[in-house]
Design a protein around this motif. Sequence first.
Motif, PDB file in Angstrom:
ATOM      1  N   HIS A   1       7.439   4.816  -7.438  1.00 25.30           N
ATOM      2  CA  HIS A   1       8.037   4.638  -5.986  1.00 25.30           C
ATOM      3  C   HIS A   1       6.266   5.302  -5.399  1.00 25.30           C
ATOM      4  CE1 HIS A   1      11.584   3.981  -6.946  1.00 25.30           C
ATOM      5  NE2 HIS A   1      11.519   3.159  -5.733  1.00 25.30           N
TER       6      HIS A   1
ATOM      7  N   ILE B   1      14.066  -0.442   3.031  1.00 17.33           N
ATOM      8  CA  ILE B   1      13.454   0.679   3.280  1.00 17.33           C
ATOM      9  C   ILE B   1      13.572   2.545   3.621  1.00 17.33           C
ATOM     10  CG2 ILE B   1      11.962  -0.812   3.353  1.00 17.33           C
ATOM     11  CD1 ILE B   1      11.217   0.456   6.621  1.00 17.33           C
TER      12      ILE B   1
ATOM     13  N   TYR C   1       5.966  -4.841  -3.068  1.00 20.59           N
ATOM     14  CA  TYR C   1       6.913  -4.592  -2.251  1.00 20.59           C
ATOM     15  C   TYR C   1       7.586  -6.701  -3.308  1.00 20.59           C
ATOM     16  CZ  TYR C   1       8.645  -1.376   0.368  1.00 20.59           C
ATOM     17  OH  TYR C   1       8.546  -0.135   0.793  1.00 20.59           O
TER      18      TYR C   1
ATOM     19  N   ASP D   1       7.163   3.184  -1.188  1.00 25.16           N
ATOM     20  CA  ASP D   1       7.996   3.143  -1.310  1.00 25.16           C
ATOM     21  C   ASP D   1       9.418   4.594  -0.486  1.00 25.16           C
ATOM     22  OD1 ASP D   1      10.758   1.818  -0.505  1.00 25.16           O
ATOM     23  OD2 ASP D   1      11.012   1.140  -2.702  1.00 25.16           O
TER      24      ASP D   1
ATOM     25  N   SER E   1       6.790   7.976   4.401  1.00 26.33           N
ATOM     26  CA  SER E   1       5.839   7.511   3.815  1.00 26.33           C
ATOM     27  C   SER E   1       4.690   8.766   3.500  1.00 26.33           C
ATOM     28  CB  SER E   1       5.331   6.762   3.886  1.00 26.33           C
ATOM     29  OG  SER E   1       6.306   5.581   3.380  1.00 26.33           O
TER      30      SER E   1
ATOM     31  N   SER F   1      12.151   4.866  -0.063  1.00 25.68           N
ATOM     32  CA  SER F   1      13.689   4.676   0.323  1.00 25.68           C
ATOM     33  C   SER F   1      14.424   5.752  -0.825  1.00 25.68           C
ATOM     34  CB  SER F   1      13.771   3.164  -0.053  1.00 25.68           C
ATOM     35  OG  SER F   1      13.248   2.767  -1.498  1.00 25.68           O
TER      36      SER F   1
ATOM     37  N   TYR G   1       7.958  -7.540   3.640  1.00 23.55           N
ATOM     38  CA  TYR G   1       7.588  -6.421   3.739  1.00 23.55           C
ATOM     39  C   TYR G   1       6.028  -5.367   4.233  1.00 23.55           C
ATOM     40  CZ  TYR G   1      12.710  -5.448   1.919  1.00 23.55           C
ATOM     41  OH  TYR G   1      13.728  -4.834   2.210  1.00 23.55           O
TER      42      TYR G   1
END
Length: 810
Positions: A522, A573, A728, A542, A406, A544, A738
């Motif tokens: 995201h 994640i 989330y 996020d 992140s 992911s 989360y």
Amino acid sequence: MKYNAERAAITLSVTELCALALTMGDLDLRPGMKKRFSAERAAIGAKVHRKLQSEAGVRYDAEVPMTNTTVFHGLVFEVSGRADGILRTEPLTVDEIKTVSGKAFDLPPAPMHDAQVKCYAYYLCREHGLERIQTRLTYYRLDDGKTRYLTTEHTGEELQAFYLELLSRVEYRARILIERETVSLPSVGSARFPYSSVRQGQDIMIRECYRDIRAGKRLFVEAPTGTGKTLSSLYPAVRAMGEGLCDKIFYLTAKAATRREAYRAAAQLFEAGALLRTVVLTAREQVCRNDAAKADPAGISRHCNPLDCPYAKGFYDRAGGAVCDALSGQHGFSRIAILDYAEKHHICPYEFQLELSMFCDIVICDYNYAFDPHVYLRRYFEPEAQAGNRYVFLVDEAHNLGDRASAMYSAELCNEEIAALWRQLPESEKTLRDTLEKMSVTMHGFRRLCSDTLSKDDAGVEHGYDISRNPLESFHALVAETRTVLEGWLRTHRGDVFETAVHTLTATLKHFEVVSEYYDDHFLTFIEVTGQTCTIRLICLDPSRILAACLSRARSSVLFSATLTPPDYFADILGGGKDAVRISLPSPFDPSHFCLAAVPTVSTRYEDRAKSYKKIASLIAATVSAKAGNYIAYFPSYVYMEKVLEVFAKRYPKVETVVQTRGMSASERDAFLNSFRDDHRLRVGFCVLGGSFSEGIDLPGGQLIGTVIVGTGLPGISNERNILRDYYETTRECGYDYAYTYPGMNRVLQAAGRVIRREDDRGVIVLIDDRYGSERTKMLFPEHWSGIQYAGNAAELAELTADFWKNANA
């Protein structure tokens, strides 16, 4: 470059041969000196090729495949490629089309371009027995569509000499590759596990890792401390390599200590018969030998050029010899070994280790080299480099990867930084001043987006913010435009008094620009106003999707940690995807070796903390009362820690305390850890949960016999965390968990894991918070916590710990 065992031949493409053979001269990382792969540019180039080929007439044969086999010094080279075109003229003409921009159109042909067309011409001479042939380089300028033709006639003998010279420059690489394929990799088949026995859970991890690497899957493993995660992941990956299932193993870590552990494990496998080469990659700042570069506040990389660094001048002329020297001397290359060989050959240690990694089987490095958008290893992970290669990622301490990713894909830009430089520049720097002024004015204009939230504090300073899920597309374009102007200025103002400031801002703009390229649903845009300062942040909520794309660079990935609870959360994640495999292993340690106790009668919530200081101090005293030794108490914040410490020190003045302070230097952190001596004295450390002493430290035996964890580890409430919670909640319907619950429990598990590090360790773990009595929290406990006991007060806790030590010492 590959080795085909069936034909005992080295196979590679014309492009690869020319690139490897013609990499010579200086290392130069100045802006514009090194081109990056661009999928968009490649698509444009392909379109231009088709256009010119279709206009070339009926005597033009387009996209002609060619393969040549040459025996050179006993080595068989099979080189293949596709000529852009062949003109059926007299003599034949081989055409190579290149798209260029700007001044490159008028310059002499690039050596790489010239070499490629000569290779194809040589192949035609060999195939048809030609004595003479023509080559033509067709340069197409993208700026205006102009075309330039450079035609040259060659003899077959001349081309043969040129071609053999290319092969001579890659011969050492070919011989190293053959040795790897015929000696090193076959050795893996007979290599044994380096220990006579396998720990509990270790056999499960080894089998599962091998199975999923073989199947090309992503595996998430929660393996408690003592499982032997490093060797349990590396051993099956090495076996898979020996069976031809992968070409290179990347062991990715977050800390230097785990890199050292991985290096030791690789050495153990080598001693056990797996004759593979291993290299540890170290950050540029830690191995740079250029004192002037290290003293530059704008960063080291701006000195990576032949004008500013003697280790960059002639780097590629000496790098090959340095690689051969290193490989002939040993199989493992630590940071010290890299520095020694680099100094011996007077070349840049950082770039040398990257060159050396091309000849190593196991590459141990930081997460950045696989996941960071700026420093990932392009020689492996750019699309054209990745084609046909099969990698395995082993991601250690994977619980850290989400936050790290992140941060890598978030960016911040402040108008004050731009305005400060603008104010310093003289009027004579009109272009640069105008560019910066435009950027600053544009950013100041974003205040209007914050108008609904603007308010003044007691000092009369305005504050406001705006949150948006949409990119500022026109602003992102302005950032790119500004960065281009600044880079152009840097190329012509070497040594200028403002060079450092411009370079620093350029780096900030470049990061912002790169991150903006990843912006999707995201991300969010956060604009904050404080007085006249406007800050724009691109926040990766996020990671992911990005991590999933990064993991796709590998054939298979194994992500492991002592704390991946709950596994579905981490698989989500960290980009595991729906098909990811998840396993949790039992602790290899006898559960009777540690006492786990919870005190669910004290609230450590923010509003209740002032009432808990005396209770917490008493509970710490109860924990340490039964046995003298080293303990650490972990707190949710520095303020909370300091308040309890004040009470504890007054009540128990004879107990030695060691305290974590804000902003500790490396030497101060070392001194803190060195305080925990196995001298049977009562000593209590006071630390912050989630800080540098709550994970990644190893204090075995009597160096640490107990921890007290105050609170549930929840991150502090903040705008950023609440934004994450809302995101989330919308996307997963579990926003609070989360954003707060799961990260908090991860901190708790990491801190608890500091106690039992070896099979003969004994210790106590005390959890203080009323939430530890709730079923919701108990569901997050790992299996080896099933024996948890509960105490209602300090007296009951003292009795529990006393009974434990009595039985442990029996």
